[in-house]
Scaffold this active site. Structure first.
Site, PDB file in Angstrom:
ATOM      1  N   ASN A  74       0.969  -1.112  -0.016  1.00  0.00           N
ATOM      2  CA  ASN A  74      -0.203   0.002  -0.198  1.00  0.00           C
ATOM      3  C   ASN A  74       0.996   1.214   0.000  1.00  0.00           C
ATOM      4  O   ASN A  74       1.438   1.419   1.072  1.00  0.00           O
ATOM      5  CB  ASN A  74      -0.840  -0.137   1.382  1.00  0.00           C
ATOM      6  CG  ASN A  74      -1.682   1.292   1.348  1.00  0.00           C
ATOM      7  OD1 ASN A  74      -1.915   2.075   0.409  1.00  0.00           O
ATOM      8  ND2 ASN A  74      -2.250   1.344   2.692  1.00  0.00           N
ATOM      9  N   LYS A 100       0.115   4.268  -0.186  1.00  0.00           N
ATOM     10  CA  LYS A 100      -0.442   5.596   0.426  1.00  0.00           C
ATOM     11  C   LYS A 100      -0.263   6.599  -0.535  1.00  0.00           C
ATOM     12  O   LYS A 100      -0.163   6.472  -1.743  1.00  0.00           O
ATOM     13  CB  LYS A 100       0.027   5.553   1.803  1.00  0.00           C
ATOM     14  CG  LYS A 100      -0.087   4.430   2.432  1.00  0.00           C
ATOM     15  CD  LYS A 100       0.275   4.410   4.249  1.00  0.00           C
ATOM     16  CE  LYS A 100      -0.078   3.142   4.731  1.00  0.00           C
ATOM     17  NZ  LYS A 100       0.010   3.136   6.272  1.00  0.00           N
ATOM     18  N   HIS A 129      -9.342   1.123   5.065  1.00  0.00           N
ATOM     19  CA  HIS A 129      -7.973   1.453   5.785  1.00  0.00           C
ATOM     20  C   HIS A 129      -8.333   2.235   7.071  1.00  0.00           C
ATOM     21  O   HIS A 129      -8.981   3.387   6.964  1.00  0.00           O
ATOM     22  CB  HIS A 129      -7.136   1.966   4.857  1.00  0.00           C
ATOM     23  CG  HIS A 129      -5.562   1.928   5.287  1.00  0.00           C
ATOM     24  ND1 HIS A 129      -5.375   2.995   6.399  1.00  0.00           N
ATOM     25  CD2 HIS A 129      -4.794   1.064   5.175  1.00  0.00           C
ATOM     26  CE1 HIS A 129      -3.879   2.617   6.630  1.00  0.00           C
ATOM     27  NE2 HIS A 129      -3.519   1.537   5.777  1.00  0.00           N
ATOM     28  N   GLU A 179      -6.472   4.762   7.965  1.00  0.00           N
ATOM     29  CA  GLU A 179      -6.058   6.130   7.651  1.00  0.00           C
ATOM     30  C   GLU A 179      -7.585   6.812   7.121  1.00  0.00           C
ATOM     31  O   GLU A 179      -8.007   7.874   7.151  1.00  0.00           O
ATOM     32  CB  GLU A 179      -4.958   6.210   6.817  1.00  0.00           C
ATOM     33  CG  GLU A 179      -3.893   6.012   7.636  1.00  0.00           C
ATOM     34  CD  GLU A 179      -2.769   5.463   6.931  1.00  0.00           C
ATOM     35  OE1 GLU A 179      -2.922   5.507   5.728  1.00  0.00           O
ATOM     36  OE2 GLU A 179      -1.853   4.675   7.574  1.00  0.00           O
ATOM     37  N   GLU A 182      -5.120  -4.701  10.484  1.00  0.00           N
ATOM     38  CA  GLU A 182      -3.916  -3.641  10.824  1.00  0.00           C
ATOM     39  C   GLU A 182      -4.169  -2.945  12.160  1.00  0.00           C
ATOM     40  O   GLU A 182      -4.893  -2.081  12.201  1.00  0.00           O
ATOM     41  CB  GLU A 182      -4.160  -2.759   9.691  1.00  0.00           C
ATOM     42  CG  GLU A 182      -3.832  -3.240   8.512  1.00  0.00           C
ATOM     43  CD  GLU A 182      -3.151  -2.306   7.310  1.00  0.00           C
ATOM     44  OE1 GLU A 182      -1.943  -2.683   6.681  1.00  0.00           O
ATOM     45  OE2 GLU A 182      -3.832  -1.303   6.847  1.00  0.00           O
ATOM     46  N   GLY A 204       2.895   2.300  10.725  1.00  0.00           N
ATOM     47  CA  GLY A 204       4.074   3.363  10.594  1.00  0.00           C
ATOM     48  C   GLY A 204       4.894   3.698  11.863  1.00  0.00           C
ATOM     49  O   GLY A 204       5.242   4.804  12.123  1.00  0.00           O
ATOM     50  N   SER A 224       3.977  -1.877  10.499  1.00  0.00           N
ATOM     51  CA  SER A 224       5.492  -2.115  10.602  1.00  0.00           C
ATOM     52  C   SER A 224       5.685  -3.533  10.056  1.00  0.00           C
ATOM     53  O   SER A 224       6.590  -4.006  10.803  1.00  0.00           O
ATOM     54  CB  SER A 224       5.548  -1.625  11.823  1.00  0.00           C
ATOM     55  OG  SER A 224       5.204  -0.447  12.221  1.00  0.00           O
TER      56      SER A 224
HETATM   57  P1  13P Z   1       3.348   0.381   7.622  1.00  0.00           P
HETATM   58  O1  13P Z   1       3.659  -0.936   7.041  1.00  0.00           O
HETATM   59  O2  13P Z   1       4.047   1.686   7.051  1.00  0.00           O
HETATM   60  O3  13P Z   1       3.150   0.332   9.054  1.00  0.00           O
HETATM   61  O4  13P Z   1       1.658   0.664   7.105  1.00  0.00           O
HETATM   62  C1  13P Z   1       0.986  -0.536   7.156  1.00  0.00           C
HETATM   63  C2  13P Z   1      -0.242   0.084   6.544  1.00  0.00           C
HETATM   64  O5  13P Z   1      -1.034   0.785   6.943  1.00  0.00           O
HETATM   65  C3  13P Z   1      -0.472  -0.826   5.277  1.00  0.00           C
HETATM   66  O6  13P Z   1      -1.930  -0.522   4.620  1.00  0.00           O
END
Ligand code: 13P
Length: 251
Positions: free
Chosen positions: A9, A11, A96, A98, A168, A174, A214
């Site tokens: 992803n 982002k 997601h 976010e 997640e 992150g 992560s």
């Molecule tokens: P990270 O791997 O940067 O923690 O992000 C995970 C994520 O949100 C994938 O959709």
């Protein structure tokens, strides 16, 4: 037998030329990855058409990161599921954290998005996960169960076959703080049990459930060794082709 998948992803990262170069590098290195592992890259909307050209005829599949909750019409700035399919997407990520956290996506909105994605022939990577407060209050099973029930329980078993679930935990995204393999496994097992209760054991057993948060080359092996973890949804580490491929080699 359920599929193993490693999905990146991206982002809101990379310009179009950078994204095309990253996709080219992933395609080039994908030969190292055993055939049984599905490789998916989810890019920003602007990148989909050129990246579709890069992955066409390869084993790498293209995903969007989101789609509209309306079919078409006067919704300035939105991108529909039909547009994604016509751009060459096979998947879209939906729900997601976010999107839920920063853009007010509710389970009710996600029901509409999932419906439209499936109706347009897209498979869905549906994300669930608790935040830190919910985890600390011991509510993680409850939160994730509700996210599954509210959005996926209206589907038929046939539609459920087009859904990949991604767990997640928000506190692991992150942050460099990964869920332990035990923490991830117990939630994945719970998700599978919840799905079995609604759709039956076979559908639950066939559902791919990814871990995200992560996930990186150094911890992917331990996570993927868990019986209910079928791969990963990778953020930061998917922005480097070598790391992404290394993760896909961790089964
Ligand atoms: P990270 O791997 O940067 O923690 O992000 C995970 C994520 O949100 C994938 O959709």
């Amino acid at each position: 037998m359920r599929k193993k998948i490693v999905a990146g992803n991206w982002k809101m990262n990379t310009t179009v030329p950078e994204g095309v170069a990253l996709a080219e590098a992933v395609v080039e290195k994908s030969a190292q990855v055993p055939e049984g592992v599905g490789l998916v890259i989810a890019t920003p909307f602007t990148h989909l058409v050129p990246v579709a050209g890069v992955v066409k005829g390869t084993r790498v599949q293209l995903s969007a990161e989101n789609c509209a909750d309306k079919e078409k019409g006067a919704y300035t700035g939105e991108v529909s599921a039909a547009m994604l399919a016509s751009a060459g997407c096979e998947y879209t990520i939906l729900g997601h954290s976010e999107r839920r956290q920063y853009y007010g996506e509710t389970d009710a909105i996600l029901v509409e998005k999932v419906k439209l994605a499936l109706a347009n022939g897209l498979d869905v990577i549906y994300c669930v996960g608790e935040n830190l407060d919910q985890r600390e209050a011991g509510k993680h099973f409850e939160v994730v169960t509700a996210q599954i029930e509210n959005v996926l329980f209206g589907l038929t078993a046939e539609e459920m076959a087009k859904i990949v679930v991604a767990y997640e935990p928000v506190w692991a995204i992150g942050t460099g703080k990964t869920a332990t393999a035990e923490q991830a496994q117990e939630i994945h097992a719970c998700i599978r049990k919840v799905l079995a209760g609604k759709f039956g054991a076979q559908v639950a057993d066939d559902t791919t459930i990814l871990y995200g948060g992560s996930c990186k080359p150094s911890n992917a092996k331990e996570l993927f060794a868990c019986p209910d973890i079928d791969g990963g949804l990778i953020g930061g580490a998917a922005l480097k082709a070598d790391d992404f491929i290394q993760i896909a080699l961790s089964f």
